[in-house]
Design an enzyme around this catalytic site. Structure first.
Site, PDB file in Angstrom:
ATOM      1  N   GLU A 112      47.508  40.528  43.183  1.00  0.00           N
ATOM      2  CA  GLU A 112      48.536  41.402  42.581  1.00  0.00           C
ATOM      3  C   GLU A 112      48.184  41.464  41.101  1.00  0.00           C
ATOM      4  O   GLU A 112      48.411  40.510  40.362  1.00  0.00           O
ATOM      5  CB  GLU A 112      49.908  40.767  42.830  1.00  0.00           C
ATOM      6  CG  GLU A 112      50.990  41.794  43.045  1.00  0.00           C
ATOM      7  CD  GLU A 112      51.678  42.136  41.763  1.00  0.00           C
ATOM      8  OE1 GLU A 112      51.079  42.901  40.962  1.00  0.00           O
ATOM      9  OE2 GLU A 112      52.783  41.645  41.557  1.00  0.00           O
ATOM     10  N   LEU A 113      47.557  42.582  40.701  1.00  0.00           N
ATOM     11  CA  LEU A 113      46.935  42.638  39.367  1.00  0.00           C
ATOM     12  C   LEU A 113      47.705  43.573  38.437  1.00  0.00           C
ATOM     13  O   LEU A 113      48.791  44.031  38.763  1.00  0.00           O
ATOM     14  CB  LEU A 113      45.470  43.058  39.521  1.00  0.00           C
ATOM     15  CG  LEU A 113      44.687  42.211  40.531  1.00  0.00           C
ATOM     16  CD1 LEU A 113      43.270  42.732  40.689  1.00  0.00           C
ATOM     17  CD2 LEU A 113      44.674  40.746  40.126  1.00  0.00           C
ATOM     18  N   CYS A 125      54.339  43.591  35.110  1.00  0.00           N
ATOM     19  CA  CYS A 125      53.277  44.491  35.559  1.00  0.00           C
ATOM     20  C   CYS A 125      53.828  45.826  36.050  1.00  0.00           C
ATOM     21  O   CYS A 125      53.076  46.759  36.261  1.00  0.00           O
ATOM     22  CB  CYS A 125      52.426  43.812  36.621  1.00  0.00           C
ATOM     23  SG  CYS A 125      53.412  43.159  37.948  1.00  0.00           S
TER      24      CYS A 125
END
Ligand code: ADP
Length: 481
Positions: free
Chosen positions: A252-253, A286
């Site tokens: 999960e970037l 994010c």
């Protein structure tokens, strides 16, 4: 130093016991609001990581029923909620976010455990209805094995909860490495997991510098799933390190979220959604809007309202009840935000709200004032990379096709937001936006019930939802003649 009934020791947890580092080396954990020392945690290395993996692997020999796993998950849910205030205080002290946000994070973490407690039916064996080639076919969802889990510092409890809850539900054992900047929520969680009656040899907590620990998690053959949340750069390192070991890597970037407001949008709704979405965790999430696109017909009105709201936000220590925005996590984060703003201003953006802050001194928090910039463009750093700070950068647009192309002109496809009253436009936009999470007329991020994850370089695999549970299972088909 932090004092908490939930933190009995500044230590990791290996093979059912609290554990110091063999080397005696430690890492300092500081309060980002004040620079005060909160703890010195052990700097564990390859050797302790290996011990943790071996403990987790041995623990798999004992199998636990769905009912037992469900009981652990529900017991953890209750304990998290019971200790919500103290956990929130720990999160605020080590991470900096306002206490009200930290409390929501504890509740969010608890929701993951209660959600997965109710999902075990989805990984029951599934017998195919027809006899095929004269045989009975059954699909089994076996526990994948040891799960190596690595999380960042922006949601120290929430990110851990997403991974640990799914791993426990699937029947995996765990080796968890929190961010070295925010390890205290994990220590607190580990003391609660023991109270919840979990067999602790299944639950290993390794603390320390990331490189050596990460390397062993990548190359040890017993680690069958590696689940990571963090930067795209680190995600790529982990993919490379695991390549010759062929294990499941869930990533999960980073994102680069567009927030698009069309001429027919409800302006008040969109302004409120943007403020809530963008300034949560001081802009360090994010899914934070990173590129705001406003239709030229409403740009002026929107910016006027937005500027009023941004100017009202109060920056300060997260422990103070009036605080809306806490400090950034550290000096590097502060410098990155300052660099992005300077680059935008140098290239023609205009600052509507905000000012250049004094650089933080060694013993003070890294506070950045909430900032609104207009006239942002492709090519500026602020549009190319995640800023991870309390800065809104706005660009105007006029045609739907142009804005969709602009929104998609990134390799990061995590979250996107669209505001319009036109149902057909919303449907067209969601279909064409290459993002794993697309919200219409809402700035909301993920929830435990739905799968969440990125497209392209924003990641692999999903967290949450039934999909997030199956990621921790190895699927086996049996054929019985
Ligand atoms: P961020 O820039 O958001 O801090 P990172 O990717 O550096 O993102 O950090 C996210 C998590 O990854 C943290 O727990 C960090 O300790 C860990 N990490 C950083 N580098 C490595 C690495 N080489 N191997 C394993 N984990 C790493």
């Amino acid at each position: 130093m932090i004092q908490s009934s939930l933190i009995p020791e500044f230590a990791g947890h290996v093979n059912g016991r609290w554990k110091e580092s063999e080397s005696g080396q430690t890492i300092r954990v500081v309060n980002p609001a004040t620079g005060d020392l909160l703890a010195e945690i052990p700097d564990m290395d390859e050797m302790e990581t290996k011990l943790a993996i071996e403990s987790a692997d041995r623990a798999l020999a004992e199998e636990f029923s769905f009912k037992e796993r469900q009981n652990w998950l529900l017991a953890i849910t209750e304990l998290l909620l019971e200790h919500r205030e103290e956990l929130a205080r720990i999160i605020t002290l080590e991470q900096g976010k306002p206490l009200k946000e930290a409390t929501v994070e504890v509740e969010y973490a608890a929701e993951f455990f209660s959600f997965f407690a109710g999902q075990l039916g989805h990984i029951s064996p599934r017998a195919l209805p027809d006899k095929i080639r004269g045989c009975r076919w059954t699909v089994h969802y076996r526990p994948a094995g040891v799960a190596g889990l690595i999380t960042p510092w922006n949601f120290p409890l929430g990110m851990m909860a997403k991974k640990v809850s799914a791993a426990i539900a699937a029947g995996c054992s765990v080796v968890f490495k929190p961010s070295e900047l925010t390890p205290l929520s994990a220590i607190a969680f580990w003391s609660l997991a023991a109270q919840a009656g979990m067999p602790m040899s299944r639950m290993n907590l390794v603390l320390g510098r990331p490189g050596p620990i990460g390397k062993v998690l990548c190359i040890h053959p017993s680690v069958r799933v590696l689940s990571f949340t963090g930067s795209t750069a680190t995600g790529k390192v982990l993919l490379q390190q695991t390549a010759s070991y062929v294990k499941r890597v869930l990533l999960e970037l980073g994102g680069n979220a567009p927030f698009i407001v069309f001429q027919d949008a409800d302006v008040d709704l969109a302004v409120e959604a943007l403020v809530a979405n963008k300034f949560r965790c001081a802009g360090q999430t994010c899914v934070c809007a990173n590129r705001v696109f406003l239709h030229l017909d409403l740009e002026e009105k929107f910016i006027e309202k937005l500027a009023e709201r941004v100017a009202e936000l109060r920056v300060g220590n997260g422990l103070h009840t009036e605080t809306d925005i806490g400090p950034l996590i550290n000096r590097a984060a502060f410098d990155k935000v300052a660099r992005h703003v300077a680059d935008a201003l140098r290239n023609g953006a205009k600052r509507i709200v905000g000012h250049d802050p004094e650089p933080p001194s060694k013993n003070s928090g890294c506070y950045y004032p909430p900032t609104l910039l207009t006239g942002a463009r492709q090519g500026m750093q602020i549009f190319k990379e995640e800023t991870f700070g309390p800065v809104i950068a706005v660009a105007g647009f006029s045609a739907e096709s142009d804005v969709i192309e602009l929104a998609n002109s990134t390799a990061h496809g995590l979250a996107a937001y669209v505001f319009t009253r036109d149902y057909h436009r919303a449907e067209r936009c969601t279909r064409h936006l290459h993002f794993g999470h697309v919200a219409v007329n809402s700035g909301t991020g993920p929830t435990p019930e739905a799968p969440f994850g990125g497209m392209m370089q924003s990641g692999l695999g999903r967290e949450g939802g039934v999909e997030g549970l199956v990621e921790f299972c190895e699927i086996q088909t049996t054929v019985i003649a």
